[in-house]
Design an enzyme around this catalytic site. Structure first.
Site, PDB file in Angstrom:
ATOM      1  N   TYR A  64       0.841  -1.198   0.000  1.00  0.00           N
ATOM      2  CA  TYR A  64       0.000   0.000   0.000  1.00  0.00           C
ATOM      3  C   TYR A  64       0.874   1.245   0.000  1.00  0.00           C
ATOM      4  CZ  TYR A  64      -3.511  -3.413   1.538  1.00  0.00           C
ATOM      5  OH  TYR A  64      -4.336  -4.506   1.656  1.00  0.00           O
ATOM      6  N   LEU A 217     -17.865  -4.022   2.459  1.00  0.00           N
ATOM      7  CA  LEU A 217     -18.870  -3.072   1.964  1.00  0.00           C
ATOM      8  C   LEU A 217     -18.791  -2.917   0.452  1.00  0.00           C
ATOM      9  CD1 LEU A 217     -18.649  -0.341   4.746  1.00  0.00           C
ATOM     10  CD2 LEU A 217     -20.327  -2.172   4.491  1.00  0.00           C
ATOM     11  N   GLY A 225     -23.946   3.402  -2.968  1.00  0.00           N
ATOM     12  CA  GLY A 225     -24.548   3.005  -4.233  1.00  0.00           C
ATOM     13  C   GLY A 225     -23.834   3.646  -5.401  1.00  0.00           C
TER      14      GLY A 225
END
Length: 351
Positions: A64, A217, A225
């Site tokens: 990362y 998630l 959304g």
């Protein structure tokens, strides 16, 4: 909205003695992949907030940044008393090489690299021992027994406490576990990523291996959304993910709409509902949702208060059935567990 629990429960992860917070914190997005790096003081404050709230299982990787996320955590751990409260997980194996000005991802699992990677992570994190050390991706050129042999030595030397694998297939998990007990397998598991349920989850449970769910998630999909894609930068990896491409997103938004409607009935947010679904998979499952905002962190912790019945679970699963989800979960599926078989140990020639 579900209330934030006063106490975040703890759980046993695997069968070797590791105990962690029942929900962890994925730190990747603070430094990489989800747009530009976030302001360091804000991220350190978020990490300290998480630890104070009882979310003490922190997840990072040398990939990362690369490496900048470990450096960030290292600074956060310098505050007096923080390291003693934290169960620290990092990873090795994924590499980023540059040739002719072009960066290419790769994987290494050879013994020399394993040792060098661990030493580098220890320095960047500013610790003398890593609590949980994962092989981030499986090197399909090196027998898993060879890689595991070197990690086992690191355990014996006191440089790491527990061993994990990430994105490993069932047979690789079995072979690795035969060399040294695996404490945890990290995998992508969420309402819309359930391919691990057929073989990998049963294998982990048979062997007493804990399960750490990343992207619970759906990369933020179950929080916002389709609106999510209106806010991400061009540097954000989600711009490349198949499920977020316009032709797929137009269909996948129906999944979110169903989850959102159910969340209203349950008195929580859609992200809390989706995260609660992961929590209800079993006491051996620890999701590690990532965030860069304290308010989103608080909301994620609130998922621990959402209670679901078997009927609720079935309803949620019907919304995100494989036939309703369009697109692969990753734009490089070759780097997932579906391509993680390694050569037999008999093929390896030691140098």
């Amino acid at each position: 909205m579900a209330a934030v629990p006063v106490v975040v429960p703890r759980m046993k992860l695997g069968s070797q003695g590791l105990e962690v917070a029942a929900q962890g914190l994925g730190c990747m997005g603070m430094s990489a992949n989800y747009g530009p790096p976030k302001p360091e003081p804000d991220m350190i404050a978020l990490i300290h907030h998480a630890v104070a709230a009882g979310v003490t299982f922190l997840d990072t990787s040398d990939f990362y940044g690369p490496q900048t996320n470990e450096l960030l955590l290292g600074k956060a751990l310098q505050q007096a008393g923080v390291r003693e409260k934290v169960d620290l997980a990092t990873k090795f194996g994924s590499i980023w090489s540059v040739a002719d000005g072009i960066g290419k991802p790769g994987v290494r699992g050879d013994p020399a690299y394993v040792r060098a990677a661990c030493e580098g992570s220890l320095r960047r994190l500013g610790v003398d021992c890593i609590d949980l050390y994962y092989q981030h991706r499986i090197d399909t050129k090196v027998p898993i027994e060879v890689t595991m042999g070197e990690i086992k030595k690191l355990v014996e030397e006191g440089k790491i406490k527990y061993i994990g694998l990430s994105e490993a297939c069932a047979s690789t998990i079995r072979r690795a576990h035969a060399v040294h007990p695996i404490t945890a397998v990290q995998l992508e598991w969420s309402l819309w990523s359930r391919d691990v349920e057929e073989d990998i989850i049963p294998t982990c449970r048979e062997l007493g291996i804990g399960i750490v769910a990343y992207c619970p998630l759906g990369g933020g999909f179950f929080a916002s959304g389709a609106k999510l894609m209106d806010t991400v930068s061009e540097q954000d990896i989600r711009k490349k993910l198949p499920r977020f491409q316009p032709e797929n997103l137009d269909k996948n938004i129906k999944v979110f709409e169903h989850v959102n409607e159910m969340a209203k009935r349950k008195g929580c947010t859609p992200s809390q509902l989706a995260l609660a679904w992961v929590h209800h998979q079993g006491r051996d499952v620890c999701p590690i949702p990532g965030t860069t905002k304290i308010e989103n962190f608080n909301q994620n912790v609130g998922a621990l208060s959402v209670k679901l019945t078997q009927d609720d679970m079935a309803e949620l699963e019907s919304y995100a059935d494989a036939s309703n989800v369009q697109g692969d979960r990753h734009f490089r599926m070759s780097s997932t567990w579906k391509n993680s078989e390694t050569p037999p140990i008999s093929s390896w020639k030691y140098q």
